[in-house]
Design a protein around this motif. Structure first.
Motif, short mmCIF file in Angstrom:
data_model
loop_
_atom_site.label_atom_id
_atom_site.label_comp_id
_atom_site.label_asym_id
_atom_site.label_seq_id
_atom_site.Cartn_x
_atom_site.Cartn_y
_atom_site.Cartn_z
N ALA A 40 -3.03 10.92 4.31
CA ALA A 40 -4.39 10.68 4.81
C ALA A 40 -4.77 11.71 5.87
N GLU A 41 -3.80 12.12 6.67
CA GLU A 41 -4.09 13.05 7.76
C GLU A 41 -4.35 14.47 7.25
N SER A 65 -4.97 1.27 -16.09
CA SER A 65 -5.18 2.27 -17.13
C SER A 65 -6.21 3.28 -16.67
N PRO A 66 -5.85 4.35 -16.01
CA PRO A 66 -4.52 4.73 -15.55
C PRO A 66 -4.10 3.90 -14.34
N VAL A 67 -2.83 4.01 -14.01
CA VAL A 67 -2.32 3.25 -12.88
C VAL A 67 -2.89 3.82 -11.60
N GLU A 68 -3.53 2.96 -10.83
CA GLU A 68 -4.08 3.35 -9.52
C GLU A 68 -3.52 2.39 -8.49
N ILE A 69 -3.20 2.92 -7.33
CA ILE A 69 -2.72 2.08 -6.24
C ILE A 69 -3.59 2.31 -5.02
N ALA A 70 -3.83 1.23 -4.31
CA ALA A 70 -4.56 1.29 -3.03
C ALA A 70 -3.52 1.40 -1.93
N VAL A 71 -3.59 2.49 -1.21
CA VAL A 71 -2.60 2.81 -0.18
C VAL A 71 -3.27 2.71 1.19
N GLU A 72 -2.70 1.91 2.06
CA GLU A 72 -3.24 1.77 3.41
C GLU A 72 -2.59 2.80 4.33
N TYR A 73 -3.39 3.34 5.24
CA TYR A 73 -2.87 4.33 6.17
C TYR A 73 -3.38 4.04 7.57
N GLU A 74 -2.68 4.60 8.53
CA GLU A 74 -3.09 4.52 9.94
C GLU A 74 -2.39 5.62 10.70
N TYR A 75 -3.14 6.42 11.38
CA TYR A 75 -2.56 7.48 12.19
C TYR A 75 -3.50 7.78 13.35
N ALA A 76 -2.97 8.47 14.34
CA ALA A 76 -3.76 8.85 15.50
C ALA A 76 -3.67 10.36 15.66
N THR A 77 -4.81 10.96 15.93
CA THR A 77 -4.84 12.40 16.22
C THR A 77 -5.99 12.66 17.18
N GLY A 78 -5.74 13.52 18.13
CA GLY A 78 -6.76 13.87 19.10
C GLY A 78 -7.26 12.68 19.91
N GLY A 79 -6.40 11.70 20.11
CA GLY A 79 -6.79 10.53 20.88
C GLY A 79 -7.59 9.50 20.09
N GLU A 80 -7.81 9.75 18.80
CA GLU A 80 -8.55 8.79 17.98
C GLU A 80 -7.64 8.19 16.93
N ARG A 81 -7.85 6.92 16.65
CA ARG A 81 -7.08 6.25 15.61
C ARG A 81 -7.90 6.24 14.33
N HIS A 82 -7.20 6.51 13.24
CA HIS A 82 -7.84 6.50 11.92
C HIS A 82 -7.07 5.52 11.04
N SER A 83 -7.79 4.71 10.31
CA SER A 83 -7.15 3.78 9.38
C SER A 83 -8.07 3.54 8.21
N GLY A 84 -7.50 3.12 7.11
CA GLY A 84 -8.29 2.86 5.92
C GLY A 84 -7.41 2.71 4.71
N THR A 85 -8.03 2.85 3.56
CA THR A 85 -7.33 2.70 2.30
C THR A 85 -7.66 3.88 1.41
N LEU A 86 -6.63 4.45 0.80
CA LEU A 86 -6.79 5.54 -0.15
C LEU A 86 -6.50 5.00 -1.55
N THR A 87 -7.14 5.57 -2.54
CA THR A 87 -6.83 5.23 -3.93
C THR A 87 -6.16 6.44 -4.56
N VAL A 88 -4.95 6.23 -5.05
CA VAL A 88 -4.15 7.30 -5.64
C VAL A 88 -3.85 6.95 -7.09
N THR A 89 -4.05 7.92 -7.98
CA THR A 89 -3.72 7.73 -9.39
C THR A 89 -2.27 8.16 -9.60
N VAL A 90 -1.52 7.30 -10.27
CA VAL A 90 -0.10 7.57 -10.50
C VAL A 90 0.12 7.81 -11.99
#
Length: 182
Positions: free
Chosen positions: A45-46, A66-91
């Motif tokens: 995500a970063e 079909s195709p296989v998709e997964i919802a991936v949750e993320y959370e990280y901090a950079t530059g003093g800000e926190r970022h979080s959310g969900t990514l969709t990745v095709t496998v």
């Protein structure tokens, strides 16, 4: 040292400080593929583009088959800000049947356009998590019950002391029922 309130409070504060230092120290560690620690959800995500072509390991919830998709949750901090959310990745190249709602852990090569070519994958049915939480809750309640029945808190010293006569709530309940019937 642990025979007084002050000693116990100092020991607890020391242990909490060590726990906090380990959380911060290990939380700031970056992925190290040479050590078997591959980039995961937060690293993708970063800065997704810097990991294209590398081996990655992600875990997410299957959102499409079909195709296989997964919802991936993320959370990280950079530059003093926190970022979080969900990514969709095709496998691609998943070697097992998966159903929506299952948890899927994938190890493979990251490609462009949010795709992963899987070399290995493990799926966990959603019901396994419910069973895990249920068993953990029961084990926690059983342990709490054993603690309350067998131990008491000495308010003067702040220490847990073994009860001379353990509490027997089931026996007391049965005695009360017999008394009510009589």
């Amino acid at each position: 040292m642990l025979h007084s309130w002050v000693g116990r409070v100092v020991a607890i504060c020391g242990l909490l400080a060590v726990l906090f230092a380990l959380m911060v120290g290990l939380g700031a560690a970056t992925p190290a593929p040479a050590l078997g620690d591959y980039p995961a959800e937060d690293a993708l995500a970063e800065d997704y583009d810097s990991h294209v072509g590398e081996y990655v390991q992600v875990t997410g919830t299957v959102s499409g088959t079909s195709p296989v998709e997964i919802a991936v949750e993320y959370e990280y901090a950079t530059g003093g800000e926190r970022h979080s959310g969900t990514l969709t990745v095709t496998v691609r190249n998943v070697d097992r049947a998966v159903a929506e709602g299952e948890s899927l852990q994938v190890y493979g090569t990251l490609g462009p356009d949010w795709t992963i070519t899987a070399e290995n994958s493990v799926s966990v049915p959603a019901t396994n998590y419910v069973a895990m939480y249920l068993v953990s809750a029961l084990a926690g309640l059983w342990t709490l019950g054993r603690l309350i029945c067998g131990w008491r808190l000495d308010w003067q010293t702040g220490a847990l002391c073994r009860r001379e006569e353990p509490l027997r709530p089931i026996r007391a309940l049965l005695t009360m029922m017999r008394e009510v019937r009589a």
